[in-house]
Design an enzyme around this catalytic site. Structure first.
Site, PDB file in Angstrom:
ATOM      1  N   ASP A 144      -8.594  23.438  20.317  1.00  0.00           N
ATOM      2  CA  ASP A 144      -9.404  24.035  21.374  1.00  0.00           C
ATOM      3  C   ASP A 144      -9.163  23.343  22.714  1.00  0.00           C
ATOM      4  O   ASP A 144     -10.038  22.664  23.260  1.00  0.00           O
ATOM      5  CB  ASP A 144     -10.900  23.980  20.993  1.00  0.00           C
ATOM      6  CG  ASP A 144     -11.761  24.805  21.931  1.00  0.00           C
ATOM      7  OD1 ASP A 144     -13.004  24.632  21.906  1.00  0.00           O
ATOM      8  OD2 ASP A 144     -11.207  25.614  22.708  1.00  0.00           O
ATOM      9  N   SER A 191     -19.026  22.190  27.610  1.00  0.00           N
ATOM     10  CA  SER A 191     -17.738  22.244  26.897  1.00  0.00           C
ATOM     11  C   SER A 191     -16.562  22.144  27.848  1.00  0.00           C
ATOM     12  O   SER A 191     -16.620  22.632  28.984  1.00  0.00           O
ATOM     13  CB  SER A 191     -17.648  23.547  26.117  1.00  0.00           C
ATOM     14  OG  SER A 191     -18.746  23.607  25.245  1.00  0.00           O
ATOM     15  N   HIS A 225     -11.669  27.891  24.192  1.00  0.00           N
ATOM     16  CA  HIS A 225     -12.729  28.892  23.963  1.00  0.00           C
ATOM     17  C   HIS A 225     -13.331  29.368  25.272  1.00  0.00           C
ATOM     18  O   HIS A 225     -13.829  30.484  25.376  1.00  0.00           O
ATOM     19  CB  HIS A 225     -13.857  28.299  23.109  1.00  0.00           C
ATOM     20  CG  HIS A 225     -13.575  28.330  21.642  1.00  0.00           C
ATOM     21  ND1 HIS A 225     -13.604  29.489  20.902  1.00  0.00           N
ATOM     22  CD2 HIS A 225     -13.270  27.350  20.778  1.00  0.00           C
ATOM     23  CE1 HIS A 225     -13.334  29.208  19.633  1.00  0.00           C
ATOM     24  NE2 HIS A 225     -13.129  27.903  19.532  1.00  0.00           N
TER      25      HIS A 225
HETATM   26  O1  LIG Z   1     -20.066  25.902  27.081  1.00  0.00           O
HETATM   27  C1  LIG Z   1     -19.635  26.439  26.042  1.00  0.00           C
HETATM   28  O2  LIG Z   1     -19.670  25.921  24.894  1.00  0.00           O
HETATM   29  C2  LIG Z   1     -19.022  27.738  26.143  1.00  0.00           C
HETATM   30  N1  LIG Z   1     -18.271  28.249  25.156  1.00  0.00           N
HETATM   31  C3  LIG Z   1     -17.851  29.471  25.573  1.00  0.00           C
HETATM   32  C4  LIG Z   1     -17.071  30.410  24.948  1.00  0.00           C
HETATM   33  C5  LIG Z   1     -16.788  31.587  25.593  1.00  0.00           C
HETATM   34  C6  LIG Z   1     -17.273  31.782  26.869  1.00  0.00           C
HETATM   35  F1  LIG Z   1     -16.971  32.926  27.475  1.00  0.00           F
HETATM   36  C7  LIG Z   1     -18.055  30.878  27.541  1.00  0.00           C
HETATM   37  C8  LIG Z   1     -18.339  29.718  26.856  1.00  0.00           C
HETATM   38  C9  LIG Z   1     -19.090  28.588  27.212  1.00  0.00           C
HETATM   39  N2  LIG Z   1     -19.773  28.388  28.391  1.00  0.00           N
HETATM   40  C10 LIG Z   1     -20.851  29.174  28.709  1.00  0.00           C
HETATM   41  O3  LIG Z   1     -21.305  29.991  27.943  1.00  0.00           O
HETATM   42  C11 LIG Z   1     -21.461  28.961  30.036  1.00  0.00           C
HETATM   43  C12 LIG Z   1     -21.942  30.156  30.793  1.00  0.00           C
HETATM   44  C13 LIG Z   1     -22.863  29.139  30.253  1.00  0.00           C
HETATM   45  C14 LIG Z   1     -23.499  28.142  31.108  1.00  0.00           C
HETATM   46  C15 LIG Z   1     -24.353  27.237  30.539  1.00  0.00           C
HETATM   47  C16 LIG Z   1     -24.972  26.299  31.343  1.00  0.00           C
HETATM   48  C17 LIG Z   1     -24.739  26.244  32.711  1.00  0.00           C
HETATM   49  C18 LIG Z   1     -23.853  27.163  33.255  1.00  0.00           C
HETATM   50  C19 LIG Z   1     -23.222  28.102  32.463  1.00  0.00           C
END
Ligand SMILES: O=C(O)c1[nH]c2ccc(F)cc2c1NC(=O)[C@H]1C[C@@H]1c1ccccc1
Length: 232
Positions: free
Chosen positions: A89, A183, A41
């Site tokens: 995933d 993730s 993802h």
């Molecule tokens: O972490 C996730 O679950 C996840 N799932 C997604 C799916 C698509 C996708 F394009 C991105 C993700 C993404 N990561 C994020 O949104 C990261 C950007 C956010 C973030 C959070 C905390 C600290 C730094 C950066």
């Protein structure tokens, strides 16, 4: 990571930060010298760009002895992964070159025996994901210990309502939990990676929605064949 603590610097030398344009997007971990495992993802909003992989880091911004950003030669999302659910995933990333291994950069073994981790087993998870409900992004790696919960409990009608397949596992999410940005990171039980945190959007810190991981053991065949086919 919600309500965790700062990890001891470089004591999780397998941790990777998947980055786009210098920004952390997802976690991952080193499974071989030239290979990182993460969640498919995480590729959803990269519109075809390749990640860069940061290894040997504790702080995302400060200079550290063995911190190094690697280019990625190829990315292999699992063929069964899709945007509609958490199935398959997984994402394998082949680095442009073999990572230089040292005290801060090391491979983490993953579970090859396909047997469920017992409920109540306390495992650990780490990441640079959000640390509160306002989306604060930490600079330093955070860590958390979480107990595994049984698939039956996780599949309860009021929790994930039957969507947790035998290829997935769950950890308790009451208050202390993983969150966006974590993730792709590993669930480590007894020093072995048992799961990869799924990257579908999920509320964090609510005990009704336990964290979901892709179990690694069922995918050993796929992992070994991709690494063997792309090796050179
Ligand atoms: O972490 C996730 O679950 C996840 N799932 C997604 C799916 C698509 C996708 F394009 C991105 C993700 C993404 N990561 C994020 O949104 C990261 C950007 C956010 C973030 C959070 C905390 C600290 C730094 C950066």
């Amino acid at each position: 990571i919600l309500r965790g603590s700062e990890a001891k610097p470089h004591l999780k030398p397998y941790m990777a930060s998947l980055q786009l344009d210098g920004q952390h997007v997802c976690g991952g971990f080193l499974i071989a010298q030239q290979w990182v495992l993460s969640a498919a993802h995480c590729m959803e909003e990269t519109d075809g760009k390749l990640f860069q992989v940061l290894l040997g880091a504790h702080s995302l911004t400060q200079p550290e002895p063995h911190k190094r950003l690697y280019r990625v030669r190829a990315q292999f999302p699992h063929p069964g992964s899709n945007i509609h659910n958490n199935k398959d995933d997984l994402l394998l990333l082949q680095l442009e070159e073999e990572a230089e291994l040292n005290t801060d950069v090391r491979v983490l073994p993953f579970q090859r025996e396909d047997r469920d981790v017992a409920a109540d087993t306390v495992c650990e998870v780490a990441g640079w994901g959000t640390t509160d409900h306002s989306g604060t992004r930490p600079d330093k790696l955070q860590q958390l210990e979480r107990p595994v919960i049984s698939r039956d409990v996780c599949n309860h009608r009021t929790r994930h309502d039957g969507t947790i397949t035998p290829n997935m596992m769950c950890t308790d999410s009451r208050r202390k939990d993983t969150c966006k940005g974590d993730s792709g990171g590993p669930l480590v039980c007894g020093g072995v990676a048992e799961g990869v945190l799924t990257a579908g959007s999920r509320v964090c810190g609510n005990y009704k929605k336990p964290a979901i991981y892709t179990r690694i053991a069922p995918y050993v065949g796929w992992i070994d064949s991709v690494m063997a086919s792309a090796a050179h």
